[in-house]
Write a protein that holds these residues in place. Structure first.
Motif, mmCIF file in Angstrom:
data_model
loop_
_atom_site.group_PDB
_atom_site.id
_atom_site.type_symbol
_atom_site.label_atom_id
_atom_site.label_comp_id
_atom_site.label_asym_id
_atom_site.label_seq_id
_atom_site.Cartn_x
_atom_site.Cartn_y
_atom_site.Cartn_z
ATOM 1 N N THR A 158 -4.938 15.115 -6.726
ATOM 2 C CA THR A 158 -5.985 14.781 -5.741
ATOM 3 C C THR A 158 -6.321 15.990 -4.865
ATOM 4 O O THR A 158 -5.626 17.001 -4.862
ATOM 5 C CB THR A 158 -5.564 13.592 -4.848
ATOM 6 O OG1 THR A 158 -4.347 13.934 -4.201
ATOM 7 C CG2 THR A 158 -5.383 12.331 -5.660
ATOM 8 N N ASP B 251 -16.237 17.563 -0.936
ATOM 9 C CA ASP B 251 -15.782 17.545 -2.327
ATOM 10 C C ASP B 251 -16.967 17.754 -3.275
ATOM 11 O O ASP B 251 -16.855 18.439 -4.293
ATOM 12 C CB ASP B 251 -15.063 16.222 -2.639
ATOM 13 C CG ASP B 251 -14.302 16.320 -3.961
ATOM 14 O OD1 ASP B 251 -13.602 17.330 -4.162
ATOM 15 O OD2 ASP B 251 -14.435 15.410 -4.796
ATOM 16 N N LYS C 237 -17.787 24.407 -8.646
ATOM 17 C CA LYS C 237 -16.865 24.538 -9.782
ATOM 18 C C LYS C 237 -17.555 24.209 -11.115
ATOM 19 O O LYS C 237 -17.344 24.895 -12.101
ATOM 20 C CB LYS C 237 -15.663 23.614 -9.566
ATOM 21 C CG LYS C 237 -14.666 23.627 -10.713
ATOM 22 C CD LYS C 237 -13.379 22.883 -10.390
ATOM 23 C CE LYS C 237 -12.467 22.849 -11.618
ATOM 24 N NZ LYS C 237 -11.218 22.139 -11.400
ATOM 25 N N ARG D 56 -15.607 14.120 3.873
ATOM 26 C CA ARG D 56 -14.761 14.570 2.763
ATOM 27 C C ARG D 56 -15.512 14.463 1.440
ATOM 28 O O ARG D 56 -15.407 15.302 0.569
ATOM 29 C CB ARG D 56 -13.497 13.710 2.741
ATOM 30 C CG ARG D 56 -12.400 14.164 1.793
ATOM 31 C CD ARG D 56 -11.202 13.281 2.053
ATOM 32 N NE ARG D 56 -10.163 13.367 1.074
ATOM 33 C CZ ARG D 56 -8.950 13.888 1.299
ATOM 34 N NH1 ARG D 56 -8.649 14.372 2.465
ATOM 35 N NH2 ARG D 56 -8.034 13.882 0.367
ATOM 36 N N PHE E 295 -7.706 11.078 -17.586
ATOM 37 C CA PHE E 295 -8.699 11.997 -18.154
ATOM 38 C C PHE E 295 -8.236 13.453 -18.034
ATOM 39 O O PHE E 295 -8.381 14.239 -18.962
ATOM 40 C CB PHE E 295 -10.039 11.787 -17.432
ATOM 41 C CG PHE E 295 -11.090 12.768 -17.818
ATOM 42 C CD1 PHE E 295 -11.659 12.748 -19.082
ATOM 43 C CD2 PHE E 295 -11.517 13.745 -16.916
ATOM 44 C CE1 PHE E 295 -12.633 13.673 -19.444
ATOM 45 C CE2 PHE E 295 -12.481 14.668 -17.275
ATOM 46 C CZ PHE E 295 -13.045 14.632 -18.539
ATOM 47 N N PHE F 19 0.838 -1.206 0.000
ATOM 48 C CA PHE F 19 0.000 0.000 0.000
ATOM 49 C C PHE F 19 0.876 1.261 0.000
ATOM 50 O O PHE F 19 0.647 2.205 -0.754
ATOM 51 C CB PHE F 19 -0.876 -0.059 1.255
ATOM 52 C CG PHE F 19 -1.720 1.144 1.548
ATOM 53 C CD1 PHE F 19 -2.942 1.330 0.928
ATOM 54 C CD2 PHE F 19 -1.315 2.095 2.483
ATOM 55 C CE1 PHE F 19 -3.734 2.437 1.221
ATOM 56 C CE2 PHE F 19 -2.098 3.193 2.780
ATOM 57 C CZ PHE F 19 -3.303 3.364 2.147
ATOM 58 N N ASN G 236 -13.521 5.508 -5.298
ATOM 59 C CA ASN G 236 -12.170 5.352 -4.735
ATOM 60 C C ASN G 236 -12.228 5.294 -3.209
ATOM 61 O O ASN G 236 -11.414 4.610 -2.584
ATOM 62 C CB ASN G 236 -11.210 6.456 -5.222
ATOM 63 C CG ASN G 236 -11.786 7.851 -5.142
ATOM 64 O OD1 ASN G 236 -12.935 8.024 -4.764
ATOM 65 N ND2 ASN G 236 -11.001 8.842 -5.498
ATOM 66 N N TYR G 237 -13.218 5.959 -2.602
ATOM 67 C CA TYR G 237 -13.328 5.904 -1.142
ATOM 68 C C TYR G 237 -13.797 4.510 -0.694
ATOM 69 O O TYR G 237 -13.374 4.019 0.346
ATOM 70 C CB TYR G 237 -14.309 6.971 -0.641
ATOM 71 C CG TYR G 237 -13.775 8.393 -0.744
ATOM 72 C CD1 TYR G 237 -12.500 8.671 -1.236
ATOM 73 C CD2 TYR G 237 -14.543 9.470 -0.338
ATOM 74 C CE1 TYR G 237 -12.014 9.966 -1.331
ATOM 75 C CE2 TYR G 237 -14.066 10.789 -0.422
ATOM 76 C CZ TYR G 237 -12.803 11.018 -0.926
ATOM 77 O OH TYR G 237 -12.336 12.308 -1.011
ATOM 78 N N TYR H 268 -11.588 5.058 11.311
ATOM 79 C CA TYR H 268 -11.000 6.368 10.999
ATOM 80 C C TYR H 268 -11.306 6.755 9.544
ATOM 81 O O TYR H 268 -11.651 7.905 9.243
ATOM 82 C CB TYR H 268 -9.492 6.312 11.261
ATOM 83 C CG TYR H 268 -8.686 7.234 10.385
ATOM 84 C CD1 TYR H 268 -8.706 8.612 10.573
ATOM 85 C CD2 TYR H 268 -7.900 6.717 9.348
ATOM 86 C CE1 TYR H 268 -7.975 9.458 9.757
ATOM 87 C CE2 TYR H 268 -7.165 7.552 8.525
ATOM 88 C CZ TYR H 268 -7.208 8.926 8.728
ATOM 89 O OH TYR H 268 -6.499 9.746 7.898
ATOM 90 N N TYR H 269 -11.209 5.795 8.640
ATOM 91 C CA TYR H 269 -11.496 6.093 7.227
ATOM 92 C C TYR H 269 -12.945 6.526 7.040
ATOM 93 O O TYR H 269 -13.235 7.418 6.258
ATOM 94 C CB TYR H 269 -11.193 4.880 6.346
ATOM 95 C CG TYR H 269 -9.762 4.868 5.864
ATOM 96 C CD1 TYR H 269 -9.375 5.640 4.772
ATOM 97 C CD2 TYR H 269 -8.800 4.128 6.511
ATOM 98 C CE1 TYR H 269 -8.075 5.659 4.338
ATOM 99 C CE2 TYR H 269 -7.479 4.132 6.094
ATOM 100 C CZ TYR H 269 -7.125 4.905 4.995
ATOM 101 O OH TYR H 269 -5.829 4.943 4.579
ATOM 102 N N CYS I 153 -17.203 20.613 -6.014
ATOM 103 C CA CYS I 153 -17.416 20.327 -7.434
ATOM 104 C C CYS I 153 -18.704 20.981 -7.941
ATOM 105 O O CYS I 153 -18.760 21.430 -9.086
ATOM 106 C CB CYS I 153 -17.453 18.810 -7.669
ATOM 107 S SG CYS I 153 -15.847 18.059 -7.427
ATOM 108 N N ALA J 23 -9.797 1.704 -5.842
ATOM 109 C CA ALA J 23 -9.162 2.991 -5.519
ATOM 110 C C ALA J 23 -8.140 3.375 -6.594
ATOM 111 O O ALA J 23 -8.191 4.478 -7.152
ATOM 112 C CB ALA J 23 -8.492 2.913 -4.144
ATOM 113 N N GLU K 11 -10.815 2.415 -0.661
ATOM 114 C CA GLU K 11 -9.972 2.686 0.513
ATOM 115 C C GLU K 11 -10.532 1.967 1.744
ATOM 116 O O GLU K 11 -9.793 1.391 2.542
ATOM 117 C CB GLU K 11 -9.971 4.193 0.727
ATOM 118 C CG GLU K 11 -8.675 4.796 1.163
ATOM 119 C CD GLU K 11 -7.608 4.862 0.068
ATOM 120 O OE1 GLU K 11 -6.495 4.429 0.363
ATOM 121 O OE2 GLU K 11 -7.876 5.307 -1.051
#
Ligand code: NDP
Length: 346
Positions: A175, A318, A325, A314, A243, A161, A277-278, A306-307, A322, A233, A281
């Motif tokens: 990221t 995000d 944006k 998060r 991309f 990892f 991706n989360y 914790y994750y 986004c 992930a 993880e």
């Protein structure tokens, strides 16, 4: 001394210079020196060398883990003060907020030779690896002849990892941490202390425990869970990276991009959920925890927990970033891909 040595290795060893994703003050993409994997392996080799010649014992990082963590705490606080106080204030932020989240977005030291974020992640990964190796060495001395294969598997998976994170160092320039975060206590202290001392929490609990005598297939299942998470992930991160760099290119030679307005990727991994991706993880974290073979011990579960605590808010932050944006394109993406993290569930 350990931290200074890693800093010196990073600054001195050869590195490839690459352009990043975010712009510097001159409006041009910032450049970075990348040598994380080299520093990581040289540090391990130096640690093995120091153990071989008797300068330190392999289990020393375990035996002195509390003092070392305490020292790292003090250093992390000093670093936070250093990096925050030297940067100009952020308009509208209290001093407390600046200390916690930081002021400078992309601090670089030694005339751009060392990027603070790059160094922090390298430092955390390297010290964590040395801790894992030492904790496993302690386990073997405590249970000679009956060491747990779970401890070996855990260290092997975790080492993979960390090494693969450093192998793909360049991808991480794209990221959230690099794009949206500043350097203060959260990132600085986090990488000085939390990353190297908390991430191995599984071994803090399991290193003293005896072999659970699980069948090989049970350990194999844990490894499968870990690698399924890794595919999600790494696959998602790579697809987004390709991309951003070449929007028309098929990711991995097969995944043709479906991009809303040419800017928001809505296919492949990014068509499964908005942050698959989360999920990857989280699966990796659960696979690591289970691989120790003590699922009823609560200590190792702190890592996946914790994750959850980190990634759930998060993802929402995000999403807001986004939405601001990309505007209507993001609304369209949310309609097409309604799942935040877990397809059909959340
Ligand atoms: P992402 O890599 O998902 O980055 C989010 C950014 O990517 C967005 O702000 C946006 O930025 C862009 N983006 C998101 N969705 C799309 C889309 N559909 N199309 C185009 N661009 C998109 O998030 P993180 O930085 O949080 O995570 C990166 C990796 O690091 C993940 O695998 C994560 O799990 C991992 N991670 C690991 C941690 C650890 O401690 N081990 C901690 C935190 C994360 P823009 O458009 O401006 O480029």
């Amino acid at each position: 001394m350990l931290y200074a040595a890693i800093f010196a290795l990073h600054a001195a060893l050869p590195a490839r210079r690459v352009k990043g994703y975010v712009n510097g003050p001159d409006g041009q993409p910032l450049t970075y020196r990348l040598n994380g994997l080299l520093v990581f392996f040289v540090s391990i080799a130096l640690w093995i060398g120091a153990c071989r010649i008797g300068l330190i014992a392999p289990e020393d990082f375990w035996l002195h883990r509390w003092e070392l963590a305490g020292g790292a705490c003090a250093l992390g606080l000093l670093f936070t003060l250093f990096v925050v106080l030297r940067a100009p204030r952020v308009q509208g932020w209290s001093f407390g907020k600046e200390l916690y989240l930081g002021r400078a977005e992309q601090p670089q030291l030694l005339g751009g030779r060392v990027d603070a974020k790059m160094f922090l992640y390298l430092l955390g990964a390297t010290v964590l690896e040395l801790n894992l190796l030492s904790f496993a060495a302690y386990h073997r001395t405590l249970h000679p002849g009956d060491a747990s294969p779970g401890v070996t598997l855990y260290v092997a998976l975790f080492s993979f990892f960390l090494a693969e994170y450093l192998f793909f160092e360049r991808v991480h320039l794209y990221t959230y941490d690099f794009v949206a975060e500043r350097v203060g206590f959260k990132l600085g202290w986090g990488c000085f202390v939390f990353y190297p001392y908390f991430y191995g929490v599984g071994l803090w609990t399991a290193a003293p425990l005896a072999d659970p005598h699980w069948p090989s297939w049970a350990f194999a299942l844990c490894a499968v869970m870990f690698f399924c998470g890794w595919v999600l992930a790494r696959g998602a991160n790579m697809q987004k990276y390709f991309f951003k760099r070449e929007p028309q290119r098929k990711a991995f030679g097969v995944l043709a991009p479906v991009a809303l307005g040419g800017r928001v990727l809505a296919s492949g991994f990014w068509g499964l959920s908005r942050h698959i991706n989360y999920l990857g993880e989280l699966l990796m974290a659960a696979g690591l925890t289970l691989s120790l073979g003590h699922p009823l011990e609560w200590g190792p579960w702190l890592y996946p927990l914790y994750y959850l605590v980190l990634l759930l808010p998060r993802q929402r932050d995000d999403d807001k970033r986004c939405a601001a944006k990309y505007g209507p394109l993001w609304d369209e993406y949310c309609r097409r891909v309604p799942w935040r993290i877990v397809p059909y569930l959340y």
